[in-house]
Design a protein around this motif. Structure first.
Motif, PDB file in Angstrom:
ATOM      1  N   GLU A  78       0.844  -1.182   0.000  1.00 55.22           N
ATOM      2  CA  GLU A  78       0.000   0.000   0.000  1.00 55.22           C
ATOM      3  C   GLU A  78       0.886   1.240   0.000  1.00 55.22           C
ATOM      4  N   ASP A  87      -1.118   6.813  -3.893  1.00 50.95           N
ATOM      5  CA  ASP A  87      -1.403   6.549  -5.297  1.00 50.95           C
ATOM      6  C   ASP A  87      -0.713   7.509  -6.256  1.00 50.95           C
ATOM      7  N   SER A 132       3.281   5.756  -6.632  1.00 47.86           N
ATOM      8  CA  SER A 132       3.529   4.558  -7.451  1.00 47.86           C
ATOM      9  C   SER A 132       3.943   4.881  -8.886  1.00 47.86           C
TER      10      SER A 132
END
Length: 302
Positions: free
Chosen positions: A88, A91, A94
């Motif tokens: 995790e 976002d 990444s």
């Protein structure tokens, strides 16, 4: 100089505003922040060799097999059959990781990751093979276990960016934790680490772990004392250690970084200039790397 690359780009991501973006609006704060970090490290410490060590596998199956809770809380999605766990991560971070990898490759900074191993294991293997002094740059305390004054291995732990670093050598470790480098792995095993899903021995915190190690030398000595009725363990300590036997039988292999990773061939020497200037120019334009890349190239050229 060995970089725990993910540790550094996470710090860059959270330390540089996400308003730092590429021309198309994609955040590149981690990319630019990492380039600035590397430029500052090279400028301040002037290493001959530098390796960006990567997490090819951030949660190796062999560690999970021994302790199923290992980093389990970081898994973002349930795994499908045959698919690896996914960590995790923010976002908007990444998508920046492949950019970081491409830029490092075009600059010519050695980048090493090995399937089935974490960056820590790559660092441990390179430190074990080194014939000269080694600086490990990381925000991960686990790597304190590699500190070794006799071989010139120390950890540089970022306090504020990479301009202010805590230099962890044996004297500092003993003053802070009461142990040396190898002793830190035993300390971490006993204490546990919630951030890695390592339970530790319930009721044995950092101070108690340090006292036990001081009294009995290492984890093996502590377990030998558990078998000796005359050994100076309190009834509570005996009970806790006895109940944690199964954990203590496997945890050391999980906590200790590997020093025998099969590394691919690579050239660790710092380049004086980019090895692929055409590719780098394209990356710089596409991602708006601007002054961060220019500063790194200027430092390398000097």
């Amino acid at each position: 100089m060995l970089l725990d690359t993910a540790s550094l780009y996470f710090r860059a991501y959270f330390g540089v505003p996400d308003s730092v973006k590429a021309p198309d609006g994609t955040p590149v704060n981690a990319v630019r922040g990492l380039l600035d970090f590397i430029a500052r490290l090279v400028q301040d410490h002037r290493p001959d060799d530098l390796v960006a060590c990567m997490d090819a596998d951030w949660r190796p199956a062999w560690r999970v097999e021994l302790i199923p809770s290992y980093k389990a809380h970081r898994v973002a999605v349930e795994t499908a059959a045959g698919l690896p766990d996914e960590e995790e991560v923010p976002d908007t971070l990444s998508p920046q990781v492949p950019v970081i990898e491409a830029v490092l490759d075009a600059v010519g900074v050695a980048r090493v990751g090995v399937a089935g191993y974490e960056a820590d294991d790559v660092i441990g293997t390179l430190a074990a093979r080194a014939t000269g002094p080694v600086d490990i740059v990381t925000g991960d305390r686990d790597l304190y276990q590699l500190v070794d004054d006799s071989r010139g291995v120390r950890v540089l732990y970022p306090v504020k960016g990479v301009g202010t670093l805590q230099v962890a050598d044996e004297e500092w470790l003993r003053g802070k934790y009461g142990v040396d480098g190898p002793g830190y792995a035993d300390l971490a095993t006993l204490r546990g680490d919630p951030s890695d899903g390592l339970p530790g021995v319930p009721g044995v915190g950092e101070k108690t772990a340090a006292k036990l190690l001081d009294a009995f030398g290492d984890l093996a000595g502590i377990m030998a004392a558990l078998e000796d009725p005359a050994a100076k363990l309190t009834p509570a300590q005996r009970k806790r250690l006895d109940e944690a036997r199964d954990y203590l039988a496997v945890a050391p292999k999980v906590v200790r970084v590997a020093d025998d990773v099969p590394l691919p061939p690579f050239d660790p020497a710092l380049p004086a200039g980019p090895v692929d200037p055409v590719a780098l120019r394209g990356l710089a334009e596409k991602w708006g790397l601007g002054g961060s890349l220019e500063r790194l190239l200027a430092v390398l050229s000097r």
